[in-house]
Design an enzyme around this catalytic site. Sequence first.
Site, PDB file in Angstrom:
ATOM      1  N   TYR A   1       0.819  -1.215   0.000  1.00 54.19           N
ATOM      2  CA  TYR A   1       0.000   0.000   0.000  1.00 54.19           C
ATOM      3  C   TYR A   1       0.854   1.267   0.000  1.00 54.19           C
ATOM      4  O   TYR A   1       0.746   2.107  -0.899  1.00 54.19           O
ATOM      5  CB  TYR A   1      -0.953  -0.011   1.193  1.00 54.19           C
ATOM      6  CG  TYR A   1      -1.640   1.304   1.465  1.00 54.19           C
ATOM      7  CD1 TYR A   1      -2.398   1.933   0.484  1.00 54.19           C
ATOM      8  CD2 TYR A   1      -1.539   1.917   2.713  1.00 54.19           C
ATOM      9  CE1 TYR A   1      -3.032   3.148   0.734  1.00 54.19           C
ATOM     10  CE2 TYR A   1      -2.176   3.118   2.974  1.00 54.19           C
ATOM     11  CZ  TYR A   1      -2.921   3.739   1.978  1.00 54.19           C
ATOM     12  OH  TYR A   1      -3.539   4.942   2.233  1.00 54.19           O
TER      13      TYR A   1
ATOM     14  N   LYS B   1       1.611   3.978  -3.067  1.00 57.61           N
ATOM     15  CA  LYS B   1       1.201   5.372  -2.865  1.00 57.61           C
ATOM     16  C   LYS B   1       2.396   6.312  -3.002  1.00 57.61           C
ATOM     17  O   LYS B   1       2.273   7.415  -3.556  1.00 57.61           O
ATOM     18  CB  LYS B   1       0.545   5.552  -1.492  1.00 57.61           C
ATOM     19  CG  LYS B   1      -0.827   4.916  -1.357  1.00 57.61           C
ATOM     20  CD  LYS B   1      -1.882   5.544  -2.248  1.00 57.61           C
ATOM     21  CE  LYS B   1      -2.426   6.833  -1.712  1.00 57.61           C
ATOM     22  NZ  LYS B   1      -3.540   7.368  -2.536  1.00 57.61           N
TER      23      LYS B   1
END
Length: 493
Positions: free
Chosen positions: A239, A243
């Site tokens: 994640y 990002k």
Amino acid sequence: MELGSILHFLQDKTILITGATGFLAKVLLEKILRVQPNVKKLYLLLRAADAKSATHRLHSEIIAKDLFRILKEKVGVHFNSFISKKLTLVPGDISREDLGIEDTILREEIYDQTDVIINLAATTNFDERYDISLGLNTFGVKYVINFAKKCAKLEVLVHVSTAYVCGEGGEEGLILEKPYHLGDSLNGVSGLDINAEDKVVREKLTELRQLGATEKEIKEVMKDLGISRAKLYGWPNTYVFTKAMGEMLVEQLKGNLSVVIIRPTIVTSTLKEPFPGWAEGVRTIDSLAVAYGKGKLTCFLGDLKAIIDAIPADMVVNAILVAMVAHANRPSDDVIYNIGSSVRKPLRYSNLQDYGLRYFTAKPWINKDGRPVKVGKVTVLDNMDSFRRYMFIRYLVVLKGLELANTAFCQYFQGTYLNLNRKIQIVMRLVDLYKPYLFFRAAFDDMNTEKLRMAAREGGVERDLFYFDPEVIDWDDYFLNIHLPGVVKYIFK
């Protein structure tokens, strides 16, 4: 930095919101419609095959939520016509060029009409398949920026990232509001190339399909690939790695666009608006609360002195809206805002432990047998060695015994053995994913955000509506009277 009325800015504006079914996007959508009903139009990009399925998602996943109760009361019998007039659904897919918008007439309309884009589309799953996470969190940013450049009257693009692109936080200190550039890594390893990452994914998928791998096998390999690629360059999970690469693409591709990056920390239930305590989806601290309240959390791995940086959702949305106005038509600005509480109103795991004990002692969870669940202090394991000893004594010895018994009794205990083994593997994987945040000692610098708050105080911002100063939060009152009751009401199942 000069700031005027947020309500005046929103009037007659056309805004494209991506990731419209997400938690923050719903709070943002409700806020805009409630405080400025004279907004011209809100385009909602929804992952959907067609207009019919997009409409179904709007009504089942957005409008049906209790979050919109105050707005429905305010608008009254005209609510449905109001929604029809203000919202335009856009079936699409952020991981594709042109945001996957197949309707060319609608696409051209959006190019011509849009004043603001707020990019909230993301997968926030720490353990997501790498191909999916890379497509949404990284290349989705590329496609949003390419789309934004075709919007003739665009004033600003707000990209919502996460404060945890910083990785594990390292030693105690401040994590600055500074950008990432192509090729950056957290551990000094050189050679991070986003297009090469895409190639790694495509080659692995091709290899797996040629070998005849099942969809379940492909899913597990893609999950493991994401974790391994993230750790190669110093990030703890897929994640935050994807990002961070998304932010790199913002820096590389923005050109003359006015772009703002918002980095929230852990987003929690609403503090005040539209009402206190609205929550959706299980977040890190909520999963702990749910497990503890149900009597399933017998031990806690982490440093009770470690900072847990939480910020209510309505404050994040207010910061997004104020930053949007502050940086409209200012392409020279290169600014990132950390939206959190750790500098101005620090919260620690020891606080959460205290709040959980106090709340669930006073208001115990009633189990399926109709009996209240008694809670007590949990065993705190403050390092990984203690955790491994705990797991060995409590579970691994039992597992070894089952393995021997299973052999002696001709696989009679095979089901029990496999079930326990699977549970142990899940726990160990979750610990590996969340460990960096359970021992997090750094705080998020918010100097840029404080400058934004100062500009709001000195300008014409409606501060009673667009508050985002964590110093006003009373954590005792928030957790005991707002957040935990909200978690019980909206998340406990």
